[in-house]
Design an enzyme around this catalytic site. Structure first.
Site, PDB file in Angstrom:
ATOM      1  N   GLY A  63     -10.635  -9.052   2.975  1.00  0.00           N
ATOM      2  CA  GLY A  63     -10.899  -9.394   4.368  1.00  0.00           C
ATOM      3  C   GLY A  63      -9.959 -10.473   4.837  1.00  0.00           C
ATOM      4  N   GLU A 108      -9.954  -8.787  -3.997  1.00  0.00           N
ATOM      5  CA  GLU A 108      -9.298  -7.484  -3.899  1.00  0.00           C
ATOM      6  C   GLU A 108      -8.445  -7.386  -2.638  1.00  0.00           C
ATOM      7  OE1 GLU A 108     -13.376  -5.195  -5.312  1.00  0.00           O
ATOM      8  OE2 GLU A 108     -12.758  -5.225  -3.225  1.00  0.00           O
ATOM      9  N   PRO A 109      -7.401  -8.159  -2.537  1.00  0.00           N
ATOM     10  CA  PRO A 109      -6.599  -8.099  -1.320  1.00  0.00           C
ATOM     11  C   PRO A 109      -5.713  -6.854  -1.270  1.00  0.00           C
ATOM     12  CG  PRO A 109      -5.585  -9.572  -2.911  1.00  0.00           C
ATOM     13  CD  PRO A 109      -6.873  -9.110  -3.531  1.00  0.00           C
ATOM     14  N   ARG A 121      -1.818   3.500  12.748  1.00  0.00           N
ATOM     15  CA  ARG A 121      -2.706   2.371  13.061  1.00  0.00           C
ATOM     16  C   ARG A 121      -2.845   2.062  14.557  1.00  0.00           C
ATOM     17  NH1 ARG A 121      -2.331  -2.337  11.500  1.00  0.00           N
ATOM     18  NH2 ARG A 121      -4.388  -2.654  10.664  1.00  0.00           N
ATOM     19  N   TYR A 148      -6.676   2.420  15.339  1.00  0.00           N
ATOM     20  CA  TYR A 148      -7.435   1.167  15.463  1.00  0.00           C
ATOM     21  C   TYR A 148      -7.048   0.341  16.678  1.00  0.00           C
ATOM     22  CZ  TYR A 148      -7.924   1.575  10.293  1.00  0.00           C
ATOM     23  OH  TYR A 148      -8.170   1.969   9.013  1.00  0.00           O
ATOM     24  N   CYS A 172       3.444  16.098  19.569  1.00  0.00           N
ATOM     25  CA  CYS A 172       2.931  16.729  20.779  1.00  0.00           C
ATOM     26  C   CYS A 172       1.466  16.391  20.948  1.00  0.00           C
ATOM     27  CB  CYS A 172       3.188  18.220  20.745  1.00  0.00           C
ATOM     28  SG  CYS A 172       4.943  18.522  20.967  1.00  0.00           S
ATOM     29  N   TYR A 223      -1.550   0.179   4.983  1.00  0.00           N
ATOM     30  CA  TYR A 223      -2.194   1.259   5.745  1.00  0.00           C
ATOM     31  C   TYR A 223      -1.217   1.951   6.693  1.00  0.00           C
ATOM     32  CZ  TYR A 223      -5.985  -1.340   3.759  1.00  0.00           C
ATOM     33  OH  TYR A 223      -6.779  -1.994   2.862  1.00  0.00           O
TER      34      TYR A 223
HETATM   35  C1  LIG Z   1      -9.910  -1.586   1.548  1.00  0.00           C
HETATM   36  C2  LIG Z   1     -10.592  -2.431   0.564  1.00  0.00           C
HETATM   37  C3  LIG Z   1     -10.079  -3.686   0.215  1.00  0.00           C
HETATM   38  C4  LIG Z   1      -8.829  -4.272   0.847  1.00  0.00           C
HETATM   39  O1  LIG Z   1      -9.000  -4.671   2.153  1.00  0.00           O
HETATM   40  P1  LIG Z   1      -7.812  -5.433   2.925  1.00  0.00           P
HETATM   41  O2  LIG Z   1      -8.318  -5.710   4.263  1.00  0.00           O
HETATM   42  O3  LIG Z   1      -6.625  -4.513   2.940  1.00  0.00           O
HETATM   43  O4  LIG Z   1      -7.475  -6.652   2.149  1.00  0.00           O
HETATM   44  C5  LIG Z   1     -10.751  -4.402  -0.742  1.00  0.00           C
HETATM   45  N1  LIG Z   1     -11.872  -3.936  -1.329  1.00  0.00           N
HETATM   46  C6  LIG Z   1     -12.401  -2.731  -1.020  1.00  0.00           C
HETATM   47  C7  LIG Z   1     -13.623  -2.273  -1.702  1.00  0.00           C
HETATM   48  C8  LIG Z   1     -11.787  -1.940  -0.062  1.00  0.00           C
HETATM   49  O5  LIG Z   1     -12.316  -0.750   0.248  1.00  0.00           O
END
Ligand SMILES: *Cc1c(COP(=O)(O)O)cnc(C)c1O
Length: 406
Positions: A218, A259-260, A298, A302, A328, A356
Site C-alpha cells: 500500500g 510485500e511492495p 491504467r 483506474y 478502435c 501494472y
Molecule cells: C497487489 C498486492 C501487493 C502489492 O501492492 P502494491 O500496491 O503494488 O505495493 C501486495 N500484497 C498483495 C496480497 C497484493 O495482492
C-alpha cells in the site's frame, strides 16, 4: 535515467518500448530496508504481479528479496527465476482448494483468506504451517477500486469473524504461523496504517505459534506533481518501534514482512511510444501514438495519471494535447495535458510505467505486446523480445476441413 538514453533505446529497440532502470529498483529496495533497519528479522517479498518479467525477478532476488505471488503460475515463474520455495509467499484470492494444495506441495508458504477453504484445508492437512489473511476493515485511500480493506471487500477474513476463525483453528488443530493484511494500494496517512497494524497485533495475540506478521503493501509513490507519497522513513520509525514492543510482549522475535509491488518498480519504468499523427479538431489537439490501452491500461482502467514528456523536443513551447492511442475504442492516456510542442515522429515518454503496465498488457486489436529493456550499469539489455505474428497464431487451430457450411 536520462532522456538521451531513452531516445537511444527507442532507436535501438523500436517502439513502443518498456524500459526499467535497475538502479532505481535497487535504491527503492535500499530505502525500505533502511527505514526498517531497527527490526531484527525483516523480509521484503516483491509483489510480482506488478511486473513479472523473469529478468526483473532475478534482479530483485539478487537484492535479497523474497516473492509475493497470487497464482500458481506466478509461483512457477518465481521458481523458474531461481527463488527457493521457502522464499515464496502465496496470497491468492478466490482460488480452488486444489490449487492451494498444489502450491503447498511445492514447499511455498500459503496464505488463506476465507473460512471455507481454511476449514477444508485444516481438516485435510492439520500439520501444514498456514498464514491467515485478515481484513481489518480499514480504508486506505479514497478510491474504492484500490482500497481492499473496507467492509465490502472480497479480500481477507473479516475481523468480525474472529470467533468463528478461532473455532475452526481449534477444531482442526491446524498450525497458524502468520497473520497477514494488505489494506489497499494507497497509504496516504501513516496513522491509518498504524491503526490497522494495531488490529493485526490484537488478532496475533490469539495465536501462540506465530513466526511472522505480514503487513502487505500500500506504499504510495508519486505519479504526478504534488502527489502525496508514503513517508517510508516516518512509517519505518514508528512501526519498527511498535513492532519490536509487540515482539517483547508476545515473547518471541517475529519476522516482519512487507510485500511492495508499486514501491519497488513503478518509478523505475518508462514507456516510450512514437507519435503517429497530430490531429486538430475544433476544440482539441490530439496526439495519436503507436500504442493504446492494450499496452498501458491504467489511465482507462483506474483513471491513473501518468506524467508524459516529449523527449524528442523537450524544450519546445508547451501546448495542450490529448494523448490517445490507436485502438478502435476510446483509449485516452491524457486529456488536455500541457506537453512541449509535439511533431509527428516524436517519442513520448510515460513515467511510472514499471508497475501494472506491461503485466496488464494484452493483444487487443491483434497488436503485438511491446519489448522490454532493462537498463543496467549504463547499458540497455533486451529482456523480452517484441512479439511477432507467430505469437498471435500460437495455440490457435484452424477450422476443421470437414466443415463446409454452417
Ligand atoms: C497487489 C498486492 C501487493 C502489492 O501492492 P502494491 O500496491 O503494488 O505495493 C501486495 N500484497 C498483495 C496480497 C497484493 O495482492
Amino acid at each position: 535515467m536520462q532522456a538521451k538514453d531513452l531516445l537511444q533505446l527507442a532507436e535501438q529497440f523500436g517502439n513502443p518500448l518498456y524500459v526499467y532502470d535497475a538502479e532505481k529498483i535497487q535504491s527503492q529496495y535500499n530505502r525500505l530496508t533502511k527505514a526498517f533497519s531497527k527490526v531484527d528479522k525483516l523480509r521484503i517479498n516483491y509483489a510480482m504481479k506488478a511486473l513479472s518479467n523473469v529478468a526483473v525477478l532475478q534482479l530483485i532476488k539478487e537484492m535479497g528479496a523474497g516473492l509475493d505471488t497470487v497464482s500458481i503460475q506466478e509461483v512457477q515463474l518465481g521458481l523458474h527465476a531461481g527463488y527457493a520455495p521457502d522464499k515464496i509467499f502465496y496470497t491468492p484470492n478466490g482460488v480452488s482448494l486444489e490449487e492451494i494444495e498444489e502450491v503447498n506441495a511445492m514447499g511455498v508458504q500459503i496464505n488463506i483468506d476465507n473460512l471455507s477453504i481454511l476449514e477444508q484445508f485444516g481438516t485435510k492437512h492439520p500439520n501444514v504451517p498456514v498464514c491467515i489473511r485478515i481484513n481489518p476493515h480499514v480504508m486506505a485511500g479514497g478510491n474504492t477500486n484500490i482500497s481492499v480493506g473496507h467492509i465490502d471487500s472480497k479480500f481477507g477474513i473479516s475481523i468480525h469473524q474472529l470467533p468463528h476463525l478461532i473455532r475452526i483453528v481449534e477444531n482442526t488443530k491446524m498450525n497458524i504461523v502468520g497473520i497477514h493484511m494488505h489494506t489497499g494500494s494507497d497509504i496516504l496517512d501513516i496513522e491509518v496504517f498504524l491503526y490497522a497494524a494495531e488490529i493485526l497485533f490484537d488478532v496475533a495475540k490469539k495465536f501462540k505459534n506465530l513466526e511472522f506478521l505480514d503487513f502487505g503493501s500500500g506504499f504510495k509513490v508519486p505519479y504526478k506533481k504534488d502527489d502525496i507519497e508514503t513517508d517510508i522513513e516516518e512509517l519505518g520509525k514508528k512501526l519498527s518501534k511498535r513492532f519490536n514492543a509487540f515482539c517483547t510482549e508476545y515473547g518471541k522475535d517475529l519476522t516482519l514482512i512487507f510485500e511492495p509491488g508499486k514501491f519497488l518498480v513503478s518509478e523505475a519504468g518508462f514507456f516510450l511510444a512514437k507519435v503517429n499523427v497530430v490531429k486538430q479538431t475544433t476544440s482539441t489537439v490530439f496526439a495519436g501514438i503507436d500504442s493504446g490501452f492494450n499496452h498501458l491500461i491504467r489511465p482507462m482502467l483506474y483513471g491513473s495519471q501518468h506524467h508524459i514528456e516529449n523527449i524528442s523536443h523537450p524544450k519546445g513551447k508547451e501546448r495542450f494535447y490529448s494523448v490517445v492511442g490507436y485502438i478502435c475504442e476510446t483509449d485516452t492516456f491524457a486529456n488536455n495535458r500541457r506537453i512541449s510542442e509535439i511533431k509527428e515522429g516524436d517519442i513520448l515518454c510515460f513515467r511510472n510505467a514499471g508497475a501494472y503496465c506491461f503485466s496488464m498488457a494484452s493483444n487487443y486489436n491483434s497488436r503485438y505486446k511491446p519489448a522490454e529493456v532493462l537498463w543496467l550499469n549504463g547499458e540497455g539489455h533486451l529482456i523480452r523480445a517484441r512479439e511477432t505474428f507467430e505469437d498471435l497464431l500460437k495455440n490457435q487451430l484452424p477450422l476443421p476441413t470437414t466443415v463446409t457450411t454452417v
